[in-house]
Scaffold this motif. Structure first.
Motif, PDB file in Angstrom:
ATOM      1  N   VAL A 134      34.121 -36.445   0.159  1.00 54.22           N
ATOM      2  CA  VAL A 134      34.706 -35.121   0.362  1.00 54.22           C
ATOM      3  C   VAL A 134      34.054 -34.125  -0.582  1.00 54.22           C
ATOM      4  CG1 VAL A 134      36.840 -33.785   0.441  1.00 54.22           C
ATOM      5  CG2 VAL A 134      36.891 -36.234   0.943  1.00 54.22           C
ATOM      6  N   THR A 135      33.572 -33.006  -0.027  1.00 54.71           N
ATOM      7  CA  THR A 135      33.016 -31.915  -0.815  1.00 54.71           C
ATOM      8  C   THR A 135      33.524 -30.600  -0.219  1.00 54.71           C
ATOM      9  OG1 THR A 135      31.025 -31.869   0.562  1.00 54.71           O
ATOM     10  CG2 THR A 135      30.930 -33.205  -1.444  1.00 54.71           C
ATOM     11  N   GLY A 136      33.188 -29.505  -0.863  1.00 57.68           N
ATOM     12  CA  GLY A 136      33.476 -28.192  -0.298  1.00 57.68           C
ATOM     13  C   GLY A 136      34.937 -27.823  -0.264  1.00 57.68           C
ATOM     14  N   ALA A 137      35.728 -28.355  -1.163  1.00 59.30           N
ATOM     15  CA  ALA A 137      37.146 -27.999  -1.234  1.00 59.30           C
ATOM     16  C   ALA A 137      37.596 -28.056  -2.687  1.00 59.30           C
ATOM     17  CB  ALA A 137      37.995 -28.949  -0.383  1.00 59.30           C
ATOM     18  N   GLU A 138      38.614 -27.287  -3.023  1.00 65.35           N
ATOM     19  CA  GLU A 138      39.135 -27.303  -4.376  1.00 65.35           C
ATOM     20  C   GLU A 138      39.882 -28.595  -4.680  1.00 65.35           C
ATOM     21  OE1 GLU A 138      41.641 -23.953  -4.879  1.00 65.35           O
ATOM     22  OE2 GLU A 138      40.026 -22.463  -4.713  1.00 65.35           O
ATOM     23  N   ARG A 139      40.454 -29.186  -3.620  1.00 66.04           N
ATOM     24  CA  ARG A 139      41.325 -30.341  -3.819  1.00 66.04           C
ATOM     25  C   ARG A 139      41.274 -31.204  -2.566  1.00 66.04           C
ATOM     26  NH1 ARG A 139      47.126 -30.970  -3.030  1.00 66.04           N
ATOM     27  NH2 ARG A 139      47.069 -28.904  -2.072  1.00 66.04           N
ATOM     28  N   ALA A 140      41.393 -32.507  -2.739  1.00 60.71           N
ATOM     29  CA  ALA A 140      41.520 -33.436  -1.624  1.00 60.71           C
ATOM     30  C   ALA A 140      42.766 -34.283  -1.837  1.00 60.71           C
ATOM     31  CB  ALA A 140      40.286 -34.325  -1.517  1.00 60.71           C
ATOM     32  N   VAL A 141      43.315 -34.775  -0.742  1.00 65.87           N
ATOM     33  CA  VAL A 141      44.551 -35.539  -0.800  1.00 65.87           C
ATOM     34  C   VAL A 141      44.370 -36.841  -0.032  1.00 65.87           C
ATOM     35  CG1 VAL A 141      47.017 -35.544  -0.250  1.00 65.87           C
ATOM     36  CG2 VAL A 141      45.904 -33.412  -0.899  1.00 65.87           C
ATOM     37  N   VAL A 142      44.828 -37.945  -0.613  1.00 65.09           N
ATOM     38  CA  VAL A 142      44.853 -39.236   0.064  1.00 65.09           C
ATOM     39  C   VAL A 142      46.308 -39.531   0.410  1.00 65.09           C
ATOM     40  CG1 VAL A 142      44.296 -41.689  -0.084  1.00 65.09           C
ATOM     41  CG2 VAL A 142      42.857 -40.011  -1.266  1.00 65.09           C
ATOM     42  N   VAL A 143      46.571 -39.793   1.699  1.00 61.88           N
ATOM     43  CA  VAL A 143      47.932 -39.985   2.183  1.00 61.88           C
ATOM     44  C   VAL A 143      48.039 -41.377   2.813  1.00 61.88           C
ATOM     45  CG1 VAL A 143      49.766 -39.084   3.655  1.00 61.88           C
ATOM     46  CG2 VAL A 143      48.092 -37.516   2.660  1.00 61.88           C
ATOM     47  N   SER A 144      48.986 -42.166   2.337  1.00 64.39           N
ATOM     48  CA  SER A 144      49.212 -43.528   2.827  1.00 64.39           C
ATOM     49  C   SER A 144      50.520 -43.574   3.608  1.00 64.39           C
ATOM     50  CB  SER A 144      49.265 -44.505   1.650  1.00 64.39           C
ATOM     51  OG  SER A 144      49.625 -45.798   2.060  1.00 64.39           O
ATOM     52  N   ASP A 145      50.430 -43.814   4.930  1.00 65.29           N
ATOM     53  CA  ASP A 145      51.620 -43.862   5.792  1.00 65.29           C
ATOM     54  C   ASP A 145      52.521 -42.645   5.597  1.00 65.29           C
ATOM     55  OD1 ASP A 145      51.015 -46.133   7.208  1.00 65.29           O
ATOM     56  OD2 ASP A 145      52.239 -47.477   5.990  1.00 65.29           O
ATOM     57  N   GLY A 146      51.902 -41.468   5.533  1.00 70.14           N
ATOM     58  CA  GLY A 146      52.662 -40.227   5.457  1.00 70.14           C
ATOM     59  C   GLY A 146      53.111 -39.836   4.065  1.00 70.14           C
ATOM     60  N   ARG A 147      52.806 -40.645   3.071  1.00 68.18           N
ATOM     61  CA  ARG A 147      53.211 -40.356   1.687  1.00 68.18           C
ATOM     62  C   ARG A 147      51.972 -40.050   0.863  1.00 68.18           C
ATOM     63  NH1 ARG A 147      57.588 -43.584  -0.556  1.00 68.18           N
ATOM     64  NH2 ARG A 147      56.043 -44.445  -1.973  1.00 68.18           N
ATOM     65  N   ILE A 148      51.963 -38.894   0.185  1.00 68.85           N
ATOM     66  CA  ILE A 148      50.818 -38.546  -0.651  1.00 68.85           C
ATOM     67  C   ILE A 148      50.720 -39.558  -1.788  1.00 68.85           C
ATOM     68  CG2 ILE A 148      49.862 -36.850  -2.250  1.00 68.85           C
ATOM     69  CD1 ILE A 148      51.074 -34.666  -0.534  1.00 68.85           C
ATOM     70  N   SER A 149      49.592 -40.246  -1.856  1.00 67.70           N
ATOM     71  CA  SER A 149      49.441 -41.268  -2.885  1.00 67.70           C
ATOM     72  C   SER A 149      48.527 -40.822  -4.025  1.00 67.70           C
ATOM     73  CB  SER A 149      48.896 -42.562  -2.264  1.00 67.70           C
ATOM     74  OG  SER A 149      47.643 -42.346  -1.657  1.00 67.70           O
ATOM     75  N   ARG A 150      47.655 -39.828  -3.737  1.00 66.14           N
ATOM     76  CA  ARG A 150      46.737 -39.397  -4.803  1.00 66.14           C
ATOM     77  C   ARG A 150      46.118 -38.053  -4.451  1.00 66.14           C
ATOM     78  NH1 ARG A 150      44.486 -41.632  -9.291  1.00 66.14           N
ATOM     79  NH2 ARG A 150      45.752 -43.464  -8.869  1.00 66.14           N
ATOM     80  N   GLU A 151      45.905 -37.227  -5.462  1.00 67.79           N
ATOM     81  CA  GLU A 151      45.145 -35.997  -5.317  1.00 67.79           C
ATOM     82  C   GLU A 151      43.828 -36.161  -6.047  1.00 67.79           C
ATOM     83  OE1 GLU A 151      47.243 -32.517  -6.417  1.00 67.79           O
ATOM     84  OE2 GLU A 151      48.901 -32.838  -5.000  1.00 67.79           O
ATOM     85  N   LEU A 152      42.752 -35.644  -5.458  1.00 72.89           N
ATOM     86  CA  LEU A 152      41.415 -35.794  -6.012  1.00 72.89           C
ATOM     87  C   LEU A 152      40.750 -34.433  -6.168  1.00 72.89           C
ATOM     88  CD1 LEU A 152      40.200 -38.728  -3.727  1.00 72.89           C
ATOM     89  CD2 LEU A 152      41.136 -38.918  -6.043  1.00 72.89           C
ATOM     90  N   ALA A 153      39.825 -34.351  -7.089  1.00 71.65           N
ATOM     91  CA  ALA A 153      39.033 -33.143  -7.281  1.00 71.65           C
ATOM     92  C   ALA A 153      37.629 -33.396  -6.726  1.00 71.65           C
ATOM     93  CB  ALA A 153      38.970 -32.776  -8.762  1.00 71.65           C
ATOM     94  N   PRO A 154      37.279 -32.814  -5.570  1.00 74.41           N
ATOM     95  CA  PRO A 154      35.936 -33.017  -5.010  1.00 74.41           C
ATOM     96  C   PRO A 154      34.856 -32.461  -5.937  1.00 74.41           C
ATOM     97  CG  PRO A 154      37.455 -32.185  -3.356  1.00 74.41           C
ATOM     98  CD  PRO A 154      38.148 -32.047  -4.685  1.00 74.41           C
ATOM     99  N   PRO A 155      33.637 -33.022  -5.858  1.00 73.71           N
ATOM    100  CA  PRO A 155      33.243 -34.092  -4.933  1.00 73.71           C
ATOM    101  C   PRO A 155      33.908 -35.418  -5.294  1.00 73.71           C
ATOM    102  CG  PRO A 155      31.488 -33.668  -6.502  1.00 73.71           C
ATOM    103  CD  PRO A 155      32.519 -32.615  -6.747  1.00 73.71           C
ATOM    104  N   ALA A 156      34.386 -36.105  -4.253  1.00 71.84           N
ATOM    105  CA  ALA A 156      35.084 -37.373  -4.466  1.00 71.84           C
ATOM    106  C   ALA A 156      34.751 -38.323  -3.319  1.00 71.84           C
ATOM    107  CB  ALA A 156      36.591 -37.147  -4.531  1.00 71.84           C
TER     108      ALA A 156
END
Length: 273
Positions: free
Chosen positions: A223-245
């Protein structure tokens, strides 16, 4: 034998059935554990659902959401689903048949004839972290869905480039999850007897079609080109990332173990209309 019961929160019908089932199980000399919300509804003592991995069988009463909630706590303990929802891909037992079906599983367990079906879970990981396993899907997306909320994503399968595009995100689903979020994103239905993972870009500007890859594949989403990325497991946010990631998604243990009768996949599909 210890049976855990999870009833859909705020559903009186589910609570009544949980109460009746608890009584019948006690008559059959089985111990019963209730999750905290179910116990509150029945004015009883409860346990966190995370303790249900210690049970021999877990009964979920409600829809697929209740089933997935129970499954997170049950880990690899077999789960029997009673369907109070509309579709019920994971919940094969009707409320009318619930007590008989659960007591039959208790007898099978005691006789050594307890049979279960295993379905895969998947999990995401990155540099120094592991995400929560998912029964349905893992989504890697930009900070939000819609205009201005996506990101640049690069999708690789076992190291080979599959797609690179601006998109809302990328969804990786199990066969079980093909009928859930994946379907709403125009991904393919996958019969439960087919092994594989669905890779589906969401609202991609110039992406590739959804694809089903072998079950032992590793899907990498950069993931690039965004301020923030989100990983969602079965509808629940499990982690936020700072791109590039970079997020790697693959099958992860323990598998989800299903007890009781199997739902008719095609009959359940009819309820999607």
């Amino acid at each position: 034998m210890n049976v855990g019961i999870v009833a859909q929160r705020g559903n009186r019908r589910a609570a009544r059935l949980a109460s009746d089932l608890r009584s019948r199980l006690r008559e059959a000399d089985a111990s019963v554990s209730l999750d905290e919300a179910t116990a509150e509804a029945l004015d009883a003592e409860g346990s966190p659902v995370s303790r249900f991995a210690e049970c021999d069988l877990v009964v979920s009463i409600g829809g697929d959401g209740t089933f997935l909630f129970a499954a997170r706590g049950a880990q690899d303990t077999p789960i029997l689903g009673v369907n109070l929802g509309e579709v019920g891909f994971l919940n094969a037992v009707s409320p009318e048949d619930a007590i008989g079906a659960v007591l039959a599983e208790v007898e099978a367990f005691r006789a050594g004839d307890f049979e279960v079906r295993e379905v895969p879970r998947i999990a995401a990981r990155g540099d120094g972290w592991w995400g929560e396993p998912a029964a349905n899907e893992i989504v890697v997306q930009g900070p939000r869905r819609g205009r201005g909320g996506g990101a640049r994503v690069e999708v690789r399968v076992d190291g080979s480039l599959y797609s690179e595009s601006d998109a809302d995100g990328v969804l990786v689903a199990t066969p079980t999850g093909s009928t859930a979020y994946n379907l709403s994103e125009y991904g393919p239905l996958v019969h439960p007897q087919i092994e594989g993972l669905v890779v589906n870009e969401m609202c991609a500007d110039d992406g590739m079609p959804p694809i089903v890859v072998p079950p032992d594949s590793e899907v990498t989403v950069a993931v690039t080109g965004a301020e923030r990325a989100v990983v969602v497991s079965d509808g629940r946010i499990s982690r936020e990332l700072a791109p590039p990631a970079e997020v790697r998604i693959a099958t992860s243990g323990p598998p989800m173990r299903l007890a009781g009768p199997q739902s008719d996949f095609f009959q359940a599909l009819e309820k999607l209309d």
